[in-house]
Design a protein around this motif. Structure first.
Motif, PDB file in Angstrom:
ATOM      1  N   ARG A  23      22.348  46.096  39.412  1.00  0.00           N
ATOM      2  CA  ARG A  23      23.105  47.354  39.281  1.00  0.00           C
ATOM      3  C   ARG A  23      23.468  48.020  40.596  1.00  0.00           C
ATOM      4  N   THR A  24      23.313  47.277  41.710  1.00  0.00           N
ATOM      5  CA  THR A  24      23.831  47.805  42.980  1.00  0.00           C
ATOM      6  C   THR A  24      24.729  46.751  43.614  1.00  0.00           C
ATOM      7  N   GLN A  38      28.963  52.145  37.256  1.00  0.00           N
ATOM      8  CA  GLN A  38      27.839  51.931  36.344  1.00  0.00           C
ATOM      9  C   GLN A  38      28.374  51.935  34.915  1.00  0.00           C
ATOM     10  N   SER A  39      27.762  51.085  34.086  1.00  0.00           N
ATOM     11  CA  SER A  39      28.247  50.879  32.735  1.00  0.00           C
ATOM     12  C   SER A  39      27.041  50.738  31.800  1.00  0.00           C
ATOM     13  N   THR A  40      27.205  51.166  30.541  1.00  0.00           N
ATOM     14  CA  THR A  40      26.151  50.887  29.556  1.00  0.00           C
ATOM     15  C   THR A  40      26.789  50.267  28.321  1.00  0.00           C
ATOM     16  N   SER A  41      26.011  49.456  27.624  1.00  0.00           N
ATOM     17  CA  SER A  41      26.393  48.967  26.296  1.00  0.00           C
ATOM     18  C   SER A  41      25.429  49.584  25.309  1.00  0.00           C
ATOM     19  N   ARG A  58      26.282  47.038  36.292  1.00  0.00           N
ATOM     20  CA  ARG A  58      27.289  47.482  37.280  1.00  0.00           C
ATOM     21  C   ARG A  58      28.481  46.550  37.115  1.00  0.00           C
ATOM     22  N   TYR A  59      29.644  47.113  36.775  1.00  0.00           N
ATOM     23  CA  TYR A  59      30.810  46.254  36.571  1.00  0.00           C
ATOM     24  C   TYR A  59      31.487  45.955  37.907  1.00  0.00           C
ATOM     25  N   ILE A  60      32.114  44.800  37.992  1.00  0.00           N
ATOM     26  CA  ILE A  60      32.852  44.407  39.208  1.00  0.00           C
ATOM     27  C   ILE A  60      34.142  43.704  38.825  1.00  0.00           C
ATOM     28  N   TRP A  61      35.110  43.850  39.694  1.00  0.00           N
ATOM     29  CA  TRP A  61      36.409  43.214  39.515  1.00  0.00           C
ATOM     30  C   TRP A  61      36.409  41.844  40.184  1.00  0.00           C
ATOM     31  N   PRO A  62      37.303  40.953  39.748  1.00  0.00           N
ATOM     32  CA  PRO A  62      37.381  39.635  40.391  1.00  0.00           C
ATOM     33  C   PRO A  62      37.546  39.739  41.911  1.00  0.00           C
ATOM     34  N   ALA A  63      38.382  40.695  42.381  1.00  0.00           N
ATOM     35  CA  ALA A  63      38.626  40.783  43.822  1.00  0.00           C
ATOM     36  C   ALA A  63      37.349  41.153  44.587  1.00  0.00           C
ATOM     37  N   GLU A  64      36.503  41.991  43.950  1.00  0.00           N
ATOM     38  CA  GLU A  64      35.247  42.357  44.624  1.00  0.00           C
ATOM     39  C   GLU A  64      34.318  41.135  44.675  1.00  0.00           C
ATOM     40  N   CYS A  65      34.359  40.320  43.606  1.00  0.00           N
ATOM     41  CA  CYS A  65      33.573  39.071  43.613  1.00  0.00           C
ATOM     42  C   CYS A  65      34.025  38.168  44.764  1.00  0.00           C
TER      43      CYS A  65
END
Ligand SMILES: C[S@@+](CC[C@H](N)C(=O)[O-])C[C@H]1O[C@@H](n2cnc3c(N)ncnc32)[C@H](O)[C@@H]1O
Length: 244
Positions: A117-118, A178-181, A200-207
């Protein structure tokens, strides 16, 4: 010390049943096909191997598979289907734990990088993958694209599943990523069980930037395990980076 939730015994015991659709051959087989092809002669390392949903069938294809998994109860479930000689697993954090070996493939499926989550732990995970790869080896992740486009201004939750048995709302904090389900299951006796997962959500570009920091470059990005093209409308991606 990790920020990941620790999956407890109750969650681990229910996992294969509550994830039944992910064990369906129509879902699982294409993933195992792609991973087997990318592993070549192997060996392969699965981060967050869980109960062995993917690792065990990949081992059945003749590829040596090792796992890293944070939750001992999840490993206990895996052990019901594969012993330690067949699929060795180290209990530890995928961002930091080092296991013996020099791998042709490291993989991390079903959105599990988001359990860290960081941002720094997620970068650590990419670096840890690269550390386990031989030159030219590949790191593969399967990850959802956060459905932010479905949120009108002022709203912070998106319904993901809505059946009589299971309601799921995901929340998204656009500032902190930050995200919760939030899960609500109706039990056979009519009672309602609540469970929450934190991500913690991430975009493809951040990956891609994380991969670059770890000394890897993007080789391919697909929308799914059938290698459909990744587009602006794709809801998930399977990304392959190669260690330089
Ligand atoms: C959605 S499950 C995926 C399990 C398995 N890979 C599969 O596809 O069925 C996520 C897994 O990530 C594990 N996990 C979460 N944080 C972790 C961490 N920091 N290091 C290693 N495993 C972690 C959980 O314990 C859980 O087994």
């Amino acid at each position: 010390m990790t920020t990941s939730d620790l999956w407890d015994e109750d969650t681990a015991r229910r996992y294969d049943e509550t994830s039944a659709e992910m064990f369906d051959p129509s879902v699982l087989d294409p993933a195992v096909d792609v991973l087997a092809e990318l592993a070549g002669h192997g060996p392969a390392l699965e981060f967050a191997i869980g109960t062995g949903r993917v690792g065990i069938p990949l081992r059945d294809r003749g590829i040596q598979v090792t796992g890293i998994e944070l939750s001992q109860p999840m490993v206990d479930q895996l052990r019901r289907r594969a012993d330690a000689d067949r699929v060795p697993v180290t209990v530890g954090d995928m961002a930091t734990t080092r296991v013996e070996g020099d791998f042709s493939l490291v993989y991390l499926v079903w959105n599990s990088i988001s359990n860290l989550r960081t941002q720094s732990e997620q970068v650590g995970c990419f670096r840890n993958a690269a550390r386990h790869l031989r030159p030219g080896g590949r790191f593969v992740i399967e990850l959802w694209v956060p459905p932010i486009r479905r949120m009108p201004p002022g709203q912070h939750a998106v319904p993901m599943t809505a059946t009589d048995e299971h309601l799921v709302f995901d929340t998204y904090d656009l500032v902190t990523q930050q995200s919760t389900s939030q899960h609500y299951w109706t039990e056979p006796d009519g009672s309602v069980r609540h469970g929450v997962g934190r991500f913690r959500y991430i975009w493809p570009a951040e990956c891609d930037l994380m991969a670059q920091l770890a000394g890897m470059e993007l080789e391919a990005r697909y929308a799914d395990w059938h290698r459909q093209p990744f587009t602006a409308d794709s809801q998930s991606h399977v990304s392959v980076w190669r260690r330089r």
